[in-house]
Design a protein around this motif. Structure first.
Motif, PDB file in Angstrom:
ATOM      1  N   GLY A   1       0.818  -1.206   0.000  1.00  0.00           N
ATOM      2  CA  GLY A   1       0.000   0.000   0.000  1.00  0.00           C
ATOM      3  C   GLY A   1       0.850   1.254   0.000  1.00  0.00           C
ATOM      4  O   GLY A   1       0.554   2.226  -0.715  1.00  0.00           O
TER       5      GLY A   1
ATOM      6  N   GLY B   1      -0.212  -1.999  -9.211  1.00  0.00           N
ATOM      7  CA  GLY B   1      -1.519  -1.732  -8.642  1.00  0.00           C
ATOM      8  C   GLY B   1      -2.393  -2.963  -8.518  1.00  0.00           C
ATOM      9  O   GLY B   1      -3.062  -3.174  -7.487  1.00  0.00           O
ATOM     10  N   GLU B   2      -2.395  -3.809  -9.553  1.00  0.00           N
ATOM     11  CA  GLU B   2      -3.234  -5.002  -9.520  1.00  0.00           C
ATOM     12  C   GLU B   2      -2.793  -5.957  -8.420  1.00  0.00           C
ATOM     13  O   GLU B   2      -3.615  -6.467  -7.635  1.00  0.00           O
TER      14      GLU B   2
ATOM     15  N   HIS C   1      -3.542  -4.490  -4.871  1.00  0.00           N
ATOM     16  CA  HIS C   1      -4.953  -4.581  -4.477  1.00  0.00           C
ATOM     17  C   HIS C   1      -5.348  -6.015  -4.148  1.00  0.00           C
ATOM     18  O   HIS C   1      -6.150  -6.259  -3.234  1.00  0.00           O
ATOM     19  N   SER C   2      -4.784  -6.971  -4.876  1.00  0.00           N
ATOM     20  CA  SER C   2      -5.052  -8.371  -4.563  1.00  0.00           C
ATOM     21  C   SER C   2      -4.518  -8.733  -3.179  1.00  0.00           C
ATOM     22  O   SER C   2      -5.187  -9.415  -2.393  1.00  0.00           O
TER      23      SER C   2
ATOM     24  N   ALA D   1      -6.766  -7.041  -0.565  1.00  0.00           N
ATOM     25  CA  ALA D   1      -8.081  -7.688  -0.515  1.00  0.00           C
ATOM     26  C   ALA D   1      -8.006  -9.034   0.188  1.00  0.00           C
ATOM     27  O   ALA D   1      -8.878  -9.377   1.008  1.00  0.00           O
TER      28      ALA D   1
END
Length: 381
Positions: free
Chosen positions: A317, A365-366, A369-370, A373
């Motif tokens: 992050g 970014g992908e 975020h994974s 999450a």
């Protein structure tokens, strides 16, 4: 107090445009940084270093990046390895202590991990690691974005040993500059971060002796301290470099706002224009919020804080926020500074090209975020 004097920073800044224009490596910067002790910041004092922690090194990298982002980004690779060794040593693991010792004697470490198409990053590899009878390994594969290519003396690499199909292992080790079996391809001609000279490295049987094999980990996600140490140092130091780009861009925007004048407003400077003032303030507010985040997370690494499963979400992050924030600040600075930034000689134009590289560093970014999450919601059922 920074070990980078104002005079050294200005000399490094004065060379950055030339390195970029000629697509050449920062040899003079490297010489001066080595002389200043920069390569041995993480090495403990008793081992011949400066004894810095991650928080202090991150501050130095931000300062260096305000002068020469490409120099700072490339040096990051050395600092990541020495930071990894320090992070492990602080936790009672001396398996990479030789990295700290050799850095104290002037050796330059680089990363030979990135591979085209490998979105598993450290959890998989397209490079083949072949076990040898003496416990060493030979490596066959193609590594990309190998920063410091003209100058490294030690290269960290890893590859997949699938000789036991039921238990594939990822094998991490180090080669030296004089190790046979590798080739550096002169193929670096990038949009930005040109002085990093992050050339492709082809491994064709490069041998890592058993004494330099530092980890053998099962393929896939791992809770091994080495993986944590790499992620922690890589993400935090990346955030520091790109934050330095934002800091310099903001300073250039302020200079431009005072320098430019408006015919619509009786020749007054754009520093009095409400729209320009808004843009500069917007950039300053965004920039100001990143420093304490870097400080806090780096301090937690130094103090052996335990964030458990939240470590990786916090690290990725930070990297995403810092790199995206830097892009925003540079963009605002361009809008404030006007069309002159389109000139090839413009420092801000160069920062605009350099900051784009932040998109591509792990974790992108992908992936970030994974990771976040999964930490908050659990894996997809």
């Amino acid at each position: 107090m920074s070990i980078l004097s104002d005079e050294l920073i200005e000399r490094i800044r004065s060379r950055a445009a030339g390195y970029d224009a000629s697509n050449s490596f920062f040899f003079d910067d490297l010489d001066e940084l080595r002389e200043a002790g920069y390569l041995r910041m993480f090495t403990p004092i008793e081992r011949g270093g400066l004894g810095f922690g991650l928080e202090q090194v991150a501050k130095e990298q931000t300062r260096l990046a305000t002068a020469a982002p490409a120099t700072a980004l490339a040096i990051n690779m050395h600092l990541v390895w020495t930071g990894v060794a320090k992070t492990l040593l602080d936790r009672g693991d001396d398996s990479l202590a030789f990295v700290l010792d050799e850095a104290a004697h002037g050796e330059l470490f680089a990363f030979g991990n990135s591979e085209a198409g490998n979105d598993l990053v450290l959890f998989g590899s397209t490079t083949r690691a072949e076990p040898q009878a003496d416990g060493g390994y030979r490596y066959f594969g193609r590594k990309i974005f190998t920063s410091l290519s003209p100058a490294w003396t030690r290269l960290g690499i890893f590859g997949l040993d699938d000789s036991d199909p039921g238990h594939p292992m990822l094998v991490h080790g180090f080669i030296t500059r004089d190790t046979p079996g590798y080739e550096i391809v002169d193929d670096w001609d990038a949009l930005g971060m040109r002085a990093t000279q992050s050339s492709t490295t082809i491994l064709d049987g490069a041998f890592v002796p058993a004494t330099r094999v530092v980890r053998m980990l099962p393929a896939g996600p791992s809770a091994d301290p080495l993986i944590f140490a790499i992620f922690a140092n890589f993400e935090i130091l990346l955030a520091a470099v790109y934050t330095g780009i934002g800091e310099r861009a903001l300073a250039l925007a302020v200079e431009a706002a005072h320098r430019r004048t408006s015919m619509k407003n009786d020749g007054r400077s754009y520093a009095s224009d409400p729209d320009i003032r808004w843009k500069v303030a917007d950039a300053a507010i965004a920039q100001d919020g990143i420093y304490p985040q870097i400080d806090a997370l780096a301090r937690d690494v130094d103090s052996l804080a335990d964030h458990g499963r939240q470590w990786f979400p916090r690290l990725v992050g930070l990297k995403v926020r810092a790199t995206e924030n830097a892009r925003f600040v540079v963009d605002q600075a361009l809008r404030v500074s006007g069309g002159s930034t389109m000139a090839s000689s413009s420092e801000l134009g160069r920062l605009y090209r350099d900051v784009v590289a932040g998109i591509f560093h792990p974790s992108d970014g992908e992936s970030a975020h994974s990771t976040v999450a999964n930490a908050w919601l659990g894996p997809v059922s």
